[in-house]
Design an enzyme around this catalytic site. Structure first.
Site, short mmCIF file in Angstrom:
data_model
loop_
_atom_site.label_atom_id
_atom_site.label_comp_id
_atom_site.label_asym_id
_atom_site.label_seq_id
_atom_site.Cartn_x
_atom_site.Cartn_y
_atom_site.Cartn_z
N ASN A 120 -22.13 -9.25 -15.67
CA ASN A 120 -21.44 -9.68 -17.00
C ASN A 120 -20.12 -8.95 -16.89
O ASN A 120 -19.16 -9.21 -17.18
CB ASN A 120 -22.18 -9.11 -17.98
CG ASN A 120 -21.48 -8.96 -19.61
OD1 ASN A 120 -21.08 -10.28 -19.90
ND2 ASN A 120 -20.95 -7.87 -20.07
N THR A 121 -20.02 -7.87 -16.13
CA THR A 121 -18.71 -6.75 -16.04
C THR A 121 -17.92 -7.60 -15.21
O THR A 121 -16.68 -7.32 -15.41
CB THR A 121 -19.24 -5.49 -15.52
OG1 THR A 121 -20.09 -4.84 -16.32
CG2 THR A 121 -17.93 -4.65 -15.26
N ARG B 102 0.66 -1.75 6.35
CA ARG B 102 1.43 -0.59 7.03
C ARG B 102 2.47 -0.99 8.03
O ARG B 102 3.61 -0.43 8.06
CB ARG B 102 0.14 0.23 7.57
CG ARG B 102 -0.30 1.08 6.85
CD ARG B 102 -1.39 1.70 7.21
NE ARG B 102 -2.45 0.91 7.44
CZ ARG B 102 -3.87 1.04 7.80
NH1 ARG B 102 -4.26 2.28 7.96
NH2 ARG B 102 -4.70 0.23 8.12
N ASP C 296 0.77 -1.14 -0.01
CA ASP C 296 0.01 0.08 -0.04
C ASP C 296 0.80 1.19 -0.04
O ASP C 296 1.09 1.97 1.18
CB ASP C 296 -0.82 -0.02 1.43
CG ASP C 296 -2.01 -1.34 1.13
OD1 ASP C 296 -2.21 -1.65 0.05
OD2 ASP C 296 -2.52 -1.60 2.18
N LYS D 255 0.69 -8.33 -1.94
CA LYS D 255 -0.65 -7.74 -2.36
C LYS D 255 -0.66 -6.45 -2.99
O LYS D 255 0.09 -5.45 -2.45
CB LYS D 255 -1.59 -7.70 -1.20
CG LYS D 255 -2.97 -7.48 -1.43
CD LYS D 255 -3.93 -7.52 -0.25
CE LYS D 255 -3.94 -6.34 0.65
NZ LYS D 255 -4.95 -5.05 0.31
N GLN E 19 -8.23 -0.07 11.51
CA GLN E 19 -8.65 -1.48 11.66
C GLN E 19 -9.59 -1.73 12.97
O GLN E 19 -9.05 -1.35 14.16
CB GLN E 19 -7.73 -2.72 11.67
CG GLN E 19 -6.80 -2.66 10.35
CD GLN E 19 -7.52 -3.20 9.19
OE1 GLN E 19 -8.54 -3.63 9.34
NE2 GLN E 19 -6.71 -3.37 8.23
N THR F 63 -12.52 -5.61 7.64
CA THR F 63 -12.27 -5.48 9.12
C THR F 63 -12.27 -4.17 9.68
O THR F 63 -11.82 -4.02 10.89
CB THR F 63 -10.60 -6.00 8.81
OG1 THR F 63 -9.91 -5.43 8.00
CG2 THR F 63 -10.76 -7.64 8.62
N LYS G 110 -11.29 -6.04 -5.08
CA LYS G 110 -12.57 -6.09 -4.35
C LYS G 110 -13.67 -5.57 -5.41
O LYS G 110 -14.31 -4.76 -5.22
CB LYS G 110 -12.66 -5.17 -3.28
CG LYS G 110 -11.64 -5.41 -2.21
CD LYS G 110 -12.14 -4.51 -0.81
CE LYS G 110 -10.97 -5.00 0.17
NZ LYS G 110 -9.37 -4.73 0.14
O1 LIG Z 1 -9.19 -7.66 1.06
C1 LIG Z 1 -8.41 -7.06 1.80
O2 LIG Z 1 -7.09 -7.47 1.90
C2 LIG Z 1 -8.76 -6.37 2.93
C3 LIG Z 1 -10.11 -6.86 3.56
C4 LIG Z 1 -10.50 -6.49 4.67
O3 LIG Z 1 -11.57 -6.68 5.37
N1 LIG Z 1 -9.73 -5.52 5.56
C5 LIG Z 1 -8.46 -5.00 4.97
O4 LIG Z 1 -7.69 -4.49 5.84
N2 LIG Z 1 -8.10 -5.47 3.83
C6 LIG Z 1 -6.68 -5.17 3.19
O5 LIG Z 1 -5.54 -5.70 3.85
C7 LIG Z 1 -4.69 -4.66 3.98
C8 LIG Z 1 -4.46 -4.21 5.66
O6 LIG Z 1 -3.37 -3.17 5.72
P1 LIG Z 1 -2.99 -2.67 6.95
O7 LIG Z 1 -4.14 -2.55 8.17
O8 LIG Z 1 -2.16 -1.74 6.67
O9 LIG Z 1 -2.09 -3.92 7.50
C9 LIG Z 1 -5.09 -3.34 3.17
O10 LIG Z 1 -4.45 -3.27 1.90
C10 LIG Z 1 -6.60 -3.53 3.17
O11 LIG Z 1 -6.99 -2.95 1.78
#
Ligand SMILES: O=C(O)c1cc(=O)[nH]c(=O)n1[C@@H]1O[C@H](COP(=O)(O)O)[C@@H](O)[C@H]1O
Length: 244
Positions: free
Chosen positions: A83-84, A222, A26, A48, A201, A130, A77
């Protein structure tokens, strides 16, 4: 009671413990992502790419990582008309990425399963983010429902549709495991090494707890990418996973 990690299904690599840690890139630029990946070196095997990097050259960078032998989780996500979603997933399936996320809405999940047919891509369904708690769901227009209850309902739907894995908070992993069984993956963000800042979170656990609760893969962004020494943090998490 906590489920021992040894009874969890194997993570996607089948063997390499490092694959259980998915490092969320990220960051705003490919240059920054490339530098972090190079500093982490062989401590990181699975990355990721989410919105921030995907829309800033991240698709090309995903191919670069795959070319270096890394695994890539494209966290888009997806959620749109069937269809898309189906055609979008068909295009992504040709990229060689390992995981792709869609939101756990039945139409969307069915379309994603159709779109990935014939490829090795694994579709992960995001149940309840989350960063959401019960009040956030009410705020978003849902009739009062506990986040855990909605996670369970969506996990059942994902299982019935044939989705490969579930993204949920580790606090829900044990309940989800009883629903989806041993052959589907559970991938949990919201992971924080002891003492790390929770940020936005809300349903968080430590890496060791995440594994003990039955997650196959942990997603951490992070705490690693913003660290002074990302390799040291990644190694410490892999070590914690190995000992959990
Ligand atoms: O799909 C995901 O990865 C995701 C789903 C979710 O419910 N919560 C969630 O935090 N994420 C992803 O997981 C990563 C968590 O990032 P940190 O909180 O920085 O560790 C981020 O890139 C979010 O986009």
């Amino acid at each position: 009671m906590s489920q021992p990690s040894s009874s969890s299904p194997k993570p996607v690599s089948g063997g390499d413990i490092r694959d259980r840690l998915i490092i969320g890139l990220d960051v705003p630029t490919v240059d920054e992502a490339r530098s972090i990946v190079s500093r982490i070196g062989d401590a990181g095997t699975f990355y990721k790419i989410g919105y921030q990097l995907a829309y800033a050259g991240g698709f090309e960078f995903a191919r670069e990582l795959i070319g270096q032998g890394k695994k890539v989780f494209l966290d888009l996500k997806l959620h749109d008309i069937g269809n898309t979603v189906e055609e979008g997933v068909r295009s992504i399936a040709r990229m060689g990425v390992t995981f792709l996320t869609v939101h756990a809405y039945p139409q969307t999940m069915r379309a994603a399963v159709a779109g990935k047919a014939g490829s090795d891509l694994k579709i992960l369904a995001v149940t309840v983010l989350t960063s959401y708690d019960d009040n956030d769901l009410i705020d978003a227009g849902y009739a009062p429902v506990a986040a855990a209850e909605l996670v369970a309902k969506r996990a059942e739907q994902a299982r019935d549709i044939g989705i490969d894995g579930i993204v949920c908070a580790a606090t829900e992993a044990q309940a989800v495991r009883t629903i989806v069984g041993r052959n589907r993956l559970i991938v949990t963000p919201g992971i924080r090494p002891a003492g790390a800042d929770a940020g936005d979170q809300k349903r968080i656990v430590t890496p060791a707890e995440g594994i003990r609760l039955g997650a196959n893969h942990l997603v951490v962004a992070r705490p690693i990418v913003k660290a002074d020494d990302p390799r040291a943090v990644a190694e410490a998490i892999v070590d914690e996973i190995a000992k959990a």
